[in-house]
Design an enzyme around this catalytic site. Structure first.
Site, PDB file in Angstrom:
ATOM      1  N   SER B  36      -8.222   6.799  -0.243  1.00 21.17           N
ATOM      2  CA  SER B  36      -8.135   6.285   1.149  1.00 21.17           C
ATOM      3  C   SER B  36      -8.692   7.388   1.826  1.00 21.17           C
ATOM      4  O   SER B  36     -10.140   7.889   1.704  1.00 21.17           O
ATOM      5  CB  SER B  36      -6.768   6.226   1.345  1.00 21.17           C
ATOM      6  OG  SER B  36      -6.731   5.845   2.707  1.00 21.17           O
ATOM      7  N   HIS B  63     -10.006   2.387   0.967  1.00 14.56           N
ATOM      8  CA  HIS B  63      -9.893   1.766   2.178  1.00 14.56           C
ATOM      9  C   HIS B  63     -11.119   1.969   3.108  1.00 14.56           C
ATOM     10  O   HIS B  63     -11.322   2.999   3.327  1.00 14.56           O
ATOM     11  CB  HIS B  63      -8.268   2.334   2.748  1.00 14.56           C
ATOM     12  CG  HIS B  63      -7.142   2.055   1.877  1.00 14.56           C
ATOM     13  ND1 HIS B  63      -6.196   2.908   1.902  1.00 14.56           N
ATOM     14  CD2 HIS B  63      -6.950   1.258   0.896  1.00 14.56           C
ATOM     15  CE1 HIS B  63      -5.228   2.606   1.054  1.00 14.56           C
ATOM     16  NE2 HIS B  63      -5.865   1.350   0.524  1.00 14.56           N
ATOM     17  N   ASP B 159      -0.635   3.751  -1.237  1.00 17.53           N
ATOM     18  CA  ASP B 159      -1.150   2.531  -2.079  1.00 17.53           C
ATOM     19  C   ASP B 159      -1.465   3.395  -3.575  1.00 17.53           C
ATOM     20  O   ASP B 159      -1.922   4.507  -3.548  1.00 17.53           O
ATOM     21  CB  ASP B 159      -2.397   2.326  -1.360  1.00 17.53           C
ATOM     22  CG  ASP B 159      -2.888   0.839  -1.958  1.00 17.53           C
ATOM     23  OD1 ASP B 159      -2.270   0.201  -2.754  1.00 17.53           O
ATOM     24  OD2 ASP B 159      -3.920   0.272  -1.390  1.00 17.53           O
TER      25      ASP B 159
END
Lengths: 285, 219
Positions: B36, B63, B159
């Site tokens: 991310s 992401h 995540d």
């Protein structure tokens, strides 16, 4: 594989059993209710089924089989989980821009245009297309058939009422999509909802249609099916593409989702690119 | 951040050991990477050292903004010998190629007979993320079991932790970027806390380790 730790073999056995349970579930639903999820793509199907297992307070897919076969209301809920595709107005705005620039000029030469929006879900993209066609002065000679497997989402689509909270994103999409008016002119805000102008659905027919089990019902100049086929496996994608081909006029336009491609299907030779990046194709044979 | 208080597998001196133990040398089938915040630089550091004939397909969930542009694969291609593409639905994966999860879709991995196949979804975001690293990792674990190598890199959320756990349950191999070398340590830390990971390595050593780990894998 003999020297694998017992724990991992256990996990493998669990995974194999899970697949059996999913097959039994889809087979049971098909035989009892007629909805055919047997050729849905497994990874997404697995996630959606487990989501419903937990939501029903169960712990196994076998438990869900029992529940949905004996309780039609839980089947309704599962049907929603398996068929709702989240979307937004003018999702992938550049797709609508390409449609405006490359397809609208073709459609202007037609006296009447029949469109099929297959798998329209809650209708955001149907209203988007209606707005675009109104702005281009084509709407009056268009008829849009908007279909979905799920009666509940069609009711939502028919209402033309969407959460006000999504309008900021919708407005920005509308502008990027080449909108020539003011987006807020198309709806009235009431409490937390945006109520879209009824004139936008004057030429829209909403109807239940199941891409997996129902036949072709008309011939179309434009067919949209965006982000629906991603939930199907290859064999089913091919079958549905055949259905579209049977339903497509010569030189008709096919519009898919941004990351879907006809490259991997058997109908590829029937189409030429209109805009390969935006997944707009034209039938040539 | 110290290494987790877990018993080391036989043959490993430390969690940060750059050597590959014999038991980990097997025929892998797929690499999945999640990242991310700070992910661009981290991915680049790994891709730079991987050769064109790297024997596995690499699938990446990073992401990205919904509207993030299409230039990302081209940007990566300039810095690596690997081929880098945005994933398409039902695409078969090839060795030596990096598949990026497209913005605003989940990317799942499946099998179509002999072939690894990608599958997209527009289901709701998971923990505010679409693409979700957990969704991708879990699908890879389900489809490939112990053939998966999962890598969790820098990121400012959790995540990938659930996904790393699933990969381990199914017998796969998990590498986590050393949180100290991460621009944003939360994601590696969460993965280390959730799963019995195999290695915690500084970013620069992940690429060379990956090559070593795959040396008995033929494309």
């Amino acid at each position: 594989m003999a020297n694998q730790p017992a724990q991992i073999l256990d996990e493998q056995a669990k995974a194999d059993l899970e697949e059996i349970e999913i097959r039994l579930l889809t087979e049971g639903i098909f035989r009892h209710y007629g909805f055919d999820f047997r050729d849905y793509s497994l990874p997404s199907l697995r996630r959606r089924v487990w989501k419903r297992v937990y939501a029903e307070g169960l712990s196994t897919i076998a438990g869900l089989i029992e529940k949905v076969l004996h309780d039609p209301q839980s089947m309704e809920r599962l049907l929603l989980d398996l068929s709702i595709n989240t979307t937004a107005m003018f999702r992938d705005p550049t797709f609508y821009l390409a449609f405006r620039e490359k397809v609208v000029p073709l459609l202007r030469t037609y006296p009447f245009v029949r469109m099929w929006h297959a798998g329209c879900s809650t209708g955001e993209e149907v209203y988007s297309m209606a707005i675009l066609l109104q702005e281009e002065g084509l709407y009056d000679r268009c008829r849009i058939y908007a279909t979905d497997i799920n009666e509940a989402v069609l009711q939502k689509a028919k209402s033309g009422i969407f959460p006000l909270s999504t309008m900021q994103e919708n407005t920005s999409n509308y502008i990027t999509a080449g909108g020539s008016g003011t987006f807020s002119d198309y709806y009235t805000a009431r409490y937390d909802y945006a109520i879209f102008r009824p004139s936008l659905r004057e030429n829209v027919v909403f109807a239940q249609h199941n891409l997996v089990t129902d036949a072709s019902f008309n011939h179309f100049n434009v067919i949209f099916c965006r982000n629906v086929l991603i939930y199907f496996n290859n064999a089913l994608q091919d079958r549905v593409q055949q259905l579209f081909l049977q339903s497509m006029e010569m030189f008709g336009i096919l519009g898919l989702g941004k990351k879907e491609s006809i490259k991997y299907t058997k109908v590829v030779d029937h189409y030429e690119d209109v805009d390969p990046e935006e997944k707009l194709y034209r039938r040539i044979r | 951040m110290s290494a987790p208080q877990q018993k080391l597998p036989p043959g490993i001196r430390a969690w940060t050991d750059g050597r590959v133990e014999a038991a980990a040398l097997r025929a892998y089938e797929l690499v999945v990477i999640g990242c991310s915040m700070g992910g661009m630089k981290a991915l680049m550091t790994i891709f730079e050292v991987l050769p064109k004939d790297f024997p596995l397909p690499i699938v990446v969930a990073q992401h990205r903004y919904k509207t993030s542009n299409e230039a990302l694969p081209a940007y990566f291609r300039r810095h690596t010998a690997l081929d880098v593409v945005d994933a398409l639905d039902k695409q078969w994966v090839q060795p030596g190629t990096v598949y990026l999860a497209p913005a605003d879709y989940h990317l799942l991995v499946d099998r179509d007979g002999e072939h690894g196949e990608l599958s997209l979804s527009v289901d709701a975001a998971v923990a505010y993320s679409r693409p979700s690293i957990d969704v991708m990792f879990e699908s890879a674990a389900d489809a490939y079991g112990q053939g998966v190598i999962g890598i969790v890199l820098t990121g400012a959320n959790a995540d990938g932790a659930r996904g790393a756990k699933r990969i381990k349950q199914r017998g796969g191999f998990v590498i986590v970027q050393d949180p100290q070398s991460a621009e944003s340590p939360s994601m590696p830390e969460a993965a280390i806390a959730a799963a019995r990971v195999d290695r915690i390595l500084p970013l620069e050593r992940i690429g060379p380790f990956l090559i070593e780990l795959c040396r008995s894998t033929s494309p």
